[in-house]
Design an enzyme around this catalytic site. Structure first.
Site, short mmCIF file in Angstrom:
data_model
loop_
_atom_site.label_atom_id
_atom_site.label_comp_id
_atom_site.label_asym_id
_atom_site.label_seq_id
_atom_site.Cartn_x
_atom_site.Cartn_y
_atom_site.Cartn_z
N LYS A 158 140.80 105.38 133.19
CA LYS A 158 139.64 105.22 134.09
C LYS A 158 138.53 104.40 133.42
O LYS A 158 137.97 103.48 134.01
CB LYS A 158 139.10 106.60 134.47
N ASN A 159 138.23 104.73 132.15
CA ASN A 159 137.08 104.09 131.51
C ASN A 159 137.36 102.65 131.08
O ASN A 159 136.44 101.92 130.71
CB ASN A 159 136.59 104.94 130.33
N ARG A 198 127.60 106.87 137.25
CA ARG A 198 126.70 106.06 136.43
C ARG A 198 127.32 104.73 136.03
O ARG A 198 126.59 103.76 135.77
CB ARG A 198 126.33 106.83 135.16
N CYS A 224 122.01 113.07 133.55
CA CYS A 224 123.19 113.70 134.14
C CYS A 224 123.51 114.96 133.37
O CYS A 224 122.83 115.30 132.41
CB CYS A 224 124.35 112.73 134.22
N ARG A 238 121.09 110.08 128.96
CA ARG A 238 121.85 108.84 129.16
C ARG A 238 121.00 107.68 129.70
O ARG A 238 121.22 107.18 130.81
CB ARG A 238 123.06 109.10 130.07
N ASP A 268 134.81 112.79 124.64
CA ASP A 268 135.47 113.12 125.91
C ASP A 268 136.62 114.12 125.74
O ASP A 268 137.24 114.52 126.73
CB ASP A 268 136.01 111.83 126.57
#
Ligand code: EPZ
Length: 441
Positions: free
Chosen positions: A34-35, A110, A134, A139, A329
């Site tokens: 995803k990232n 974001r 968040c 952030r 993560d």
């Protein structure tokens, strides 16, 4: 490709129940990262030619990015594989009617801020809702804005929006910039902005995550010369235009790590298909220290993991840090595992100041965890007993799922929509290797 086909993951389900105690046995296909996919999607704004991206994960954040790009005039179509795990996308961005990423979308994701660099460098203007804090920390986006401003953009904050613009007919200019500290998103936004800037940009102290290298490889295949792949100094030769290409997104190392944790806490044997070994070496080092065994098949890219449920799980100490060190993560998922280690483990969270919201939920399951600022001490092994817990963010949800695998009885995890933002059918994948896990709408 159908423009109207609905991503399977749009179904918002609200609970997952897990019956603890199963041992894992079987094989799982790893989805695309995803990232890595999100910044690569934003790269479509650099050109009016079509960008075809393959191996995107079927997760909600990808759908949200499609919506963001759609509001910017991008024609998006996608096709989901028969397994429903992965998506191929076609993205074509002609001149947008608006240059705006609205609050309604940015507040849900974001990473929408990643359209700032490409919009500004191609069209000379961008209006992006200012992302607030968040659940994992404040952030801020100061590092992104500093680079855009140094490249010649004027930046104002009006009515909650970052308004960035260039004088008519001007391009962003290449710069030599040193980031004061490592930021994944700021590195990505700067790479995207530098792609069409006038002259060469040098980024120092840049992030080196595999997701950054994936974006660089994509930009190179779009015709942007970049040196320094995989290092912290990147040199980007800005071009007048970028062109379309076909590109396949890397496998998700965080998903790999999450399944490693699942195996570590339950025991059994697991084959993970489509793993890039070097992306997960810091995790494997940690997991070996804790007593799990692994073997990697280079030609097939399969990682075989094994742990006998009766083997002792050793306590370990972890500090999160930018790649290649231990990723933030995976902190929540490893914490869940360490509740079953034989002794006291320590986790220091160095990246986000508030990324311990799963601790109280783990304590509700019976975990013994002391907190001291950014340090958590996990005393194991503790008997976890299933109850209802609440997910607070994507990785915290995954941590609770891992804990549920070991808990006695049934664990119910609420607000599971967080999980669907970043994991492609985690429940299906776990069920396929023997876990009793159900979704309840
Ligand atoms: C990316 O977030 C990931 N998101 C995060 O994954 C990941 O946790 C994080 O990198 C760290 O690895 C995506 O790739 C979409 P940063 P990002 O900029 O880019 C501070 C997940 O669960 N900072 O590297 O936002 C920041 O507050 C998500 O998949 C500033 O102060 O992270 C943090 O403390 C969550 N000013 C640190 O830097 C800035 O302008 C690192 O953040 C930018 C960042």
């Amino acid at each position: 490709m159908g423009t109207n086909s609905v991503l399977h993951t749009e179904l918002i389900v609200d609970k997952i129940t897990i019956r603890g105690g199963s041992h894992l046995d079987g094989s799982i296909e790893i989805s695309g990262a995803k990232n890595a996919a999100l910044p690569c999607m934003a790269a479509c704004l650099l050109t009016d030619e079509t960008l075809i991206l393959r191996n995107l994960p079927a997760v909600v954040d990808i759908r949200t990015m499609e919506k963001v790009l759609g509001t910017l005039g991008t024609h998006v179509s996608h096709e989901t594989t028969p397994s429903l795990l992965s998506i191929t996308q076609s993205l074509t961005c002609n001149e947008p009617s608006e240059y705006k990423a609205p609050y309604e979308l940015v507040k849900t994701m974001r990473a929408s801020i990643l359209v700032l660099g490409p919009l500004l460098t191609r069209f000379g203007k961008a209006s992006i809702s200012f992302p607030g804090g968040c659940s994992i920390g404040a952030r801020p986006i100061d590092l992104h804005l500093e680079v855009m401003s140094k490249m010649g953009a004027s930046i104002d904050i009006h009515h909650g929006y970052v308004e960035a613009s260039l004088p008519s007919g001007k391009r962003l200019k290449g710069i030599d910039h040193t980031f004061p500290y490592i930021s994944v998103g700021a590195t990505e936004n700067s790479l995207l902005a530098a792609a069409l800037a006038d002259g060469k940009t040098i980024l120092r102290n840049a992030a080196k995550e595999p997701e950054i290298s994936d974006l660089i490889s994509l930009l190179i295949s779009m015709g942007i010369p970049i040196e320094g792949l995989g290092t912290s100094t990147l040199a980007i030769e800005g071009q007048r235009q970028a062109h379309g290409t076909h590109y396949t997104i890397i496998p998700d190392r965080i998903e790999v790590g999450t399944f490693i944790c699942a195996l570590a806490i339950t025991g059994g044997s697991l084959c993970l298909q489509g793993v890039v070994l070097e992306h997960v070496s810091s995790l494997l080092e940690v997991i070996e220290r804790s007593g799990c065994k692994y073997r990697y098949d280079v030609t097939k890219k399969v990682l075989h993991l094994e742990r006998s449920p009766s083997d002792r799980l050793e306590p370990i100490n972890i500090s999160t840090a930018p790649y290649p060190d231990f990723p933030t993560d995976l902190q929540a998922q490893f914490m869940a595992v360490l509740t079953q280690a034989d002794g006291t483990s320590t986790i220091i969270e160095n990246i986000f100041e508030n990324r311990f919201q799963h601790v109280m939920e783990l304590q509700r399951l019976g975990a013994s965890i002391d907190m001291d600022g950014r340090t958590a001490r996990i005393h194991g092994p503790t008997l976890l007993s299933g109850t209802t817990v609440m997910a607070s963010d994507l990785r915290a949800s995954a941590g609770l799922v891992i804990a549920g695998l070991a808990a006695e009885g049934t664990t119910t995890i609420e607000r599971i929509y967080h999980l669907d933002r970043g994991y492609a059918h985690l429940d299906h994948k776990l069920r396929s290797v023997g876990v009793e896990i159900e979704r309840i709408k």
